[in-house]
Scaffold this motif. Structure first.
Motif, short mmCIF file in Angstrom:
data_model
loop_
_atom_site.label_atom_id
_atom_site.label_comp_id
_atom_site.label_asym_id
_atom_site.label_seq_id
_atom_site.Cartn_x
_atom_site.Cartn_y
_atom_site.Cartn_z
N UNK A 5 0.84 -1.21 0.00
CA UNK A 5 0.00 0.00 0.00
C UNK A 5 0.87 1.26 0.00
N UNK A 6 0.44 2.24 -0.75
CA UNK A 6 1.17 3.51 -0.82
C UNK A 6 0.67 4.44 0.28
N UNK A 7 1.48 5.43 0.60
CA UNK A 7 1.09 6.46 1.56
C UNK A 7 0.29 7.53 0.85
N UNK A 8 -0.64 8.13 1.54
CA UNK A 8 -1.41 9.24 0.99
C UNK A 8 -0.62 10.51 1.24
N UNK A 9 -0.38 11.31 0.22
CA UNK A 9 0.44 12.51 0.32
C UNK A 9 -0.39 13.75 0.64
N UNK A 10 -1.34 14.09 -0.25
CA UNK A 10 -2.12 15.31 -0.04
C UNK A 10 -3.38 15.28 -0.88
#
Length: 165
Positions: free
Chosen positions: A5-10
């Motif tokens: 899973x990727x991180x949410x940036x903005x």
């Protein structure tokens, strides 16, 4: 193999009044101001070219500010020339984003602050698993009509164990 899973940036939000939006999101929701409101114009600068890549030629100018949540998620606020409210600010049948969510264990207190600051409560506060977990949620609007949701607990805790069963 399943990807990590990727991180949410903005998230980027278009607002009619950048200064009022920065005040609301920092004073009411407590977001950190990372970059104060700044004007960007359509020109050959790096940011000017990037905006033209995204918006196409003729965007002219905009104002932008950057904020961040306690968990380092960015909130990018845009005041675009010619900004206007949508006909339906919760067009749930149109694909695309129609809300985001903020977490606060004192959901009712935050709800009061949002309404006092000119926001709107869209529904009663609801409880998930009322006999098992005191997890609450409510949909609201900021003073500009942007719809978002308040959760009392994390997304993972709220939906683990089958929230709809």
């Amino acid at each position: 193999m399943t990807p990590t899973p990727r991180s949410f940036s903005h998230i980027g939000l278009s607002v009619p009044d950048l200064d009022a939006a920065v005040k609301f999101y920092s004073d009411v929701l407590g977001f950190y101001i990372i970059m104060q409101p700044t004007e960007v114009v359509e020109d050959d600068s790096d940011i000017g070219q990037m905006c033209t890549d995204v918006f196409g030629p003729g965007w002219s100018q905009l104002r932008i500010a950057h904020l961040a949540t306690a968990d380092r998620i960015g909130i990018e606020l845009f005041e675009m020339e010619g900004n206007h409210a949508p006909d339906n600010n919760l067009n749930f049948k149109q694909h695309g984003m129609f809300h985001f969510a903020i977490q606060d264990p004192n959901l009712e207190d935050l709800l009061e602050k949002i309404v006092a600051a000119g926001g709107k409560q869209r529904m009663p506060v609801r409880t998930y698993f009322p006999d098992e977990k005191p997890y609450r949620m409510v949909y609201v609007e900021d003073p500009f009509g942007i719809v978002f949701e308040l959760y009392s607990h994390s997304y993972e805790l709220t939906y683990s164990g089958g929230a709809y069963s």
